[in-house]
Design a protein around this motif. Structure first.
Motif, mmCIF file in Angstrom:
data_model
loop_
_atom_site.group_PDB
_atom_site.id
_atom_site.type_symbol
_atom_site.label_atom_id
_atom_site.label_comp_id
_atom_site.label_asym_id
_atom_site.label_seq_id
_atom_site.Cartn_x
_atom_site.Cartn_y
_atom_site.Cartn_z
ATOM 1 N N TRP A 156 115.571 26.799 61.149
ATOM 2 C CA TRP A 156 114.860 27.945 61.628
ATOM 3 C C TRP A 156 113.559 27.958 60.871
ATOM 4 C CZ3 TRP A 156 116.138 28.486 66.017
ATOM 5 C CH2 TRP A 156 117.637 28.420 66.667
ATOM 6 N N ASN A 157 113.601 27.521 59.554
ATOM 7 C CA ASN A 157 112.208 27.382 58.818
ATOM 8 C C ASN A 157 111.336 26.347 59.589
ATOM 9 O OD1 ASN A 157 112.634 29.215 56.721
ATOM 10 N ND2 ASN A 157 113.765 27.885 55.474
ATOM 11 N N GLU A 158 111.816 25.411 60.026
ATOM 12 C CA GLU A 158 111.088 24.514 60.781
ATOM 13 C C GLU A 158 110.347 24.930 62.030
ATOM 14 O OE1 GLU A 158 111.705 20.360 62.967
ATOM 15 O OE2 GLU A 158 112.887 20.479 61.002
ATOM 16 N N GLN A 159 111.061 25.569 62.544
ATOM 17 C CA GLN A 159 110.819 26.252 63.971
ATOM 18 C C GLN A 159 109.809 27.429 63.914
ATOM 19 O OE1 GLN A 159 111.974 25.666 67.180
ATOM 20 N NE2 GLN A 159 112.644 23.915 66.173
ATOM 21 N N ALA A 160 109.819 28.084 62.558
ATOM 22 C CA ALA A 160 108.928 29.190 62.275
ATOM 23 C C ALA A 160 107.272 28.330 62.064
ATOM 24 C CB ALA A 160 109.411 29.894 61.005
ATOM 25 N N ALA A 161 107.532 27.221 61.224
ATOM 26 C CA ALA A 161 106.171 26.505 60.936
ATOM 27 C C ALA A 161 105.707 25.857 62.164
ATOM 28 C CB ALA A 161 106.762 25.315 60.196
ATOM 29 N N LYS A 162 106.657 25.505 63.116
ATOM 30 C CA LYS A 162 106.222 24.861 64.433
ATOM 31 C C LYS A 162 105.549 26.000 64.928
ATOM 32 C CE LYS A 162 109.345 21.065 64.934
ATOM 33 N NZ LYS A 162 110.347 20.520 65.915
ATOM 34 N N LYS A 163 105.968 27.105 65.265
ATOM 35 C CA LYS A 163 105.659 28.222 65.951
ATOM 36 C C LYS A 163 104.282 28.846 65.361
ATOM 37 C CE LYS A 163 107.130 30.122 68.935
ATOM 38 N NZ LYS A 163 106.814 30.026 70.597
ATOM 39 N N ALA A 164 104.143 28.686 64.156
ATOM 40 C CA ALA A 164 102.880 29.200 63.406
ATOM 41 C C ALA A 164 101.865 28.199 63.642
ATOM 42 C CB ALA A 164 103.146 29.136 61.868
ATOM 43 N N LYS A 165 102.064 26.820 63.771
ATOM 44 C CA LYS A 165 100.939 25.882 64.062
ATOM 45 C C LYS A 165 100.473 26.030 65.599
ATOM 46 C CE LYS A 165 100.008 20.985 63.956
ATOM 47 N NZ LYS A 165 99.406 20.868 65.333
ATOM 48 N N SER A 166 101.747 26.313 66.411
ATOM 49 C CA SER A 166 101.082 26.501 67.875
ATOM 50 C C SER A 166 100.112 27.677 68.191
ATOM 51 C CB SER A 166 102.363 26.517 68.843
ATOM 52 O OG SER A 166 103.017 27.961 68.538
ATOM 53 N N TYR A 167 100.474 28.762 67.466
ATOM 54 C CA TYR A 167 99.519 29.899 67.390
ATOM 55 C C TYR A 167 97.985 29.634 66.783
ATOM 56 C CZ TYR A 167 103.251 33.364 68.598
ATOM 57 O OH TYR A 167 104.434 34.316 69.250
ATOM 58 N N LEU A 168 98.042 28.989 65.540
ATOM 59 C CA LEU A 168 96.801 28.866 65.081
ATOM 60 C C LEU A 168 95.827 27.745 66.195
ATOM 61 C CD1 LEU A 168 97.515 28.547 61.462
ATOM 62 C CD2 LEU A 168 96.671 30.423 62.556
ATOM 63 N N ALA A 189 111.792 37.649 58.041
ATOM 64 C CA ALA A 189 110.618 37.761 57.270
ATOM 65 C C ALA A 189 110.623 36.577 56.291
ATOM 66 C CB ALA A 189 110.763 39.117 56.184
ATOM 67 N N GLU A 190 111.545 35.929 55.566
ATOM 68 C CA GLU A 190 111.551 34.792 54.927
ATOM 69 C C GLU A 190 111.188 33.416 55.613
ATOM 70 O OE1 GLU A 190 114.166 36.849 54.947
ATOM 71 O OE2 GLU A 190 114.077 37.738 52.987
ATOM 72 N N GLN A 191 111.676 33.412 56.980
ATOM 73 C CA GLN A 191 111.093 32.469 57.726
ATOM 74 C C GLN A 191 109.790 32.453 58.262
ATOM 75 O OE1 GLN A 191 114.097 33.053 60.835
ATOM 76 N NE2 GLN A 191 115.580 32.093 59.903
ATOM 77 N N ALA A 192 109.122 33.675 58.458
ATOM 78 C CA ALA A 192 107.953 33.951 58.927
ATOM 79 C C ALA A 192 107.031 33.523 57.534
ATOM 80 C CB ALA A 192 107.598 35.170 59.147
ATOM 81 N N GLU A 193 107.207 33.844 56.528
ATOM 82 C CA GLU A 193 106.435 33.462 55.354
ATOM 83 C C GLU A 193 106.570 32.075 54.955
ATOM 84 O OE1 GLU A 193 107.813 35.664 51.916
ATOM 85 O OE2 GLU A 193 107.381 37.711 52.821
ATOM 86 N N TYR A 194 107.680 31.416 55.356
ATOM 87 C CA TYR A 194 107.771 29.713 55.390
ATOM 88 C C TYR A 194 106.788 29.213 56.341
ATOM 89 C CZ TYR A 194 109.534 25.218 55.240
ATOM 90 O OH TYR A 194 109.798 23.875 55.169
#
Length: 201
Positions: A156-168, A189-194
């Motif tokens: 789920w940390n990796e998923q948060a990173a992928k989702k963040a990249k897709s937003y940017l 919150a932890e996953q989002a910060e990651y």
């Protein structure tokens, strides 16, 4: 035998015994170090490849025979780290086995939900709760959806990173704004910060 000859012989025997003791101590140190290296990779600070509980027990016995206290302390620190890593690996293996058994015994709907979850993750990122909701939207029960998400193997940390990249990729966000958006998507919150940190924030 003359007194001085007896003294020389006694001294020679004492030196011989001392040399043998030193050789045995060195042998014990070398064997202990080699045994510990079978369970702990000193260079990388990780569990050695192929490390087993049996090898750990054998190394512990070897270290107990070491008389050099500084070396013994160092080897025991490595063993403590190896024991923690072994325990974690054993727990992970047990969890994976339990998941495999659960999947093998799953109902048709659960297996289909799991396949659908994996197919979603192949082309986009989801949070845990977001993927459960998506599967429920597809008509799967909450039980089957939860089963699928629990067993899909997502990080789920990796998923948060992928989702963040897709937003940017299509919009601009501040760090706080990006974290807030990820939390809105269901990430903790932890996953989002990651995720925000992973994309350079």
């Amino acid at each position: 035998m003359k007194p001085f000859e007896e003294m020389e012989e006694a001294e020679a025997n004492a030196k011989k015994a001392e040399a043998e003791a030193a050789a045995n101590a060195k042998k014990a140190q070398d064997e202990a170090t080699a045994a510990v290296k079978k369970v702990w990779d000193f260079d990388n600070g990780t569990l050695a490849k192929g490390a087993t509980r049996e090898a750990y027990d054998a190394a512990t016995n070897k270290v107990n025979a070491v008389t050099d206290e500084a070396l013994k302390t160092s080897l025991n620190e490595a063993l403590a780290a190896a024991e923690d890593a072994l325990t974690q690996a054993e727990q992970t293996a047990a969890e994976n086995e339990a998941k495999q058994q659960a999947v093998a015994q799953a109902s048709i709907e659960q297996k289909n939900a799991l396949n659908k979850a994996k197919s979603y993750l192949d082309y986009t990122a989801f949070s845990y709760s977001g993927l459960v909701e998506q599967l429920e939207y597809e008509g799967f029960s909450n039980e089957s959806s939860t089963f699928a998400v629990d067993n899909c193997g997502a990080d789920w940390n990796e998923q948060a990173a992928k989702k963040a990249k897709s937003y940017l990729d299509f919009s601009s966000f501040s760090r706080d704004g990006l974290i807030e958006q990820l939390e809105y998507e269901g990430f903790t919150a932890e996953q989002a910060e990651y995720g925000a940190t992973a994309v350079g924030y």
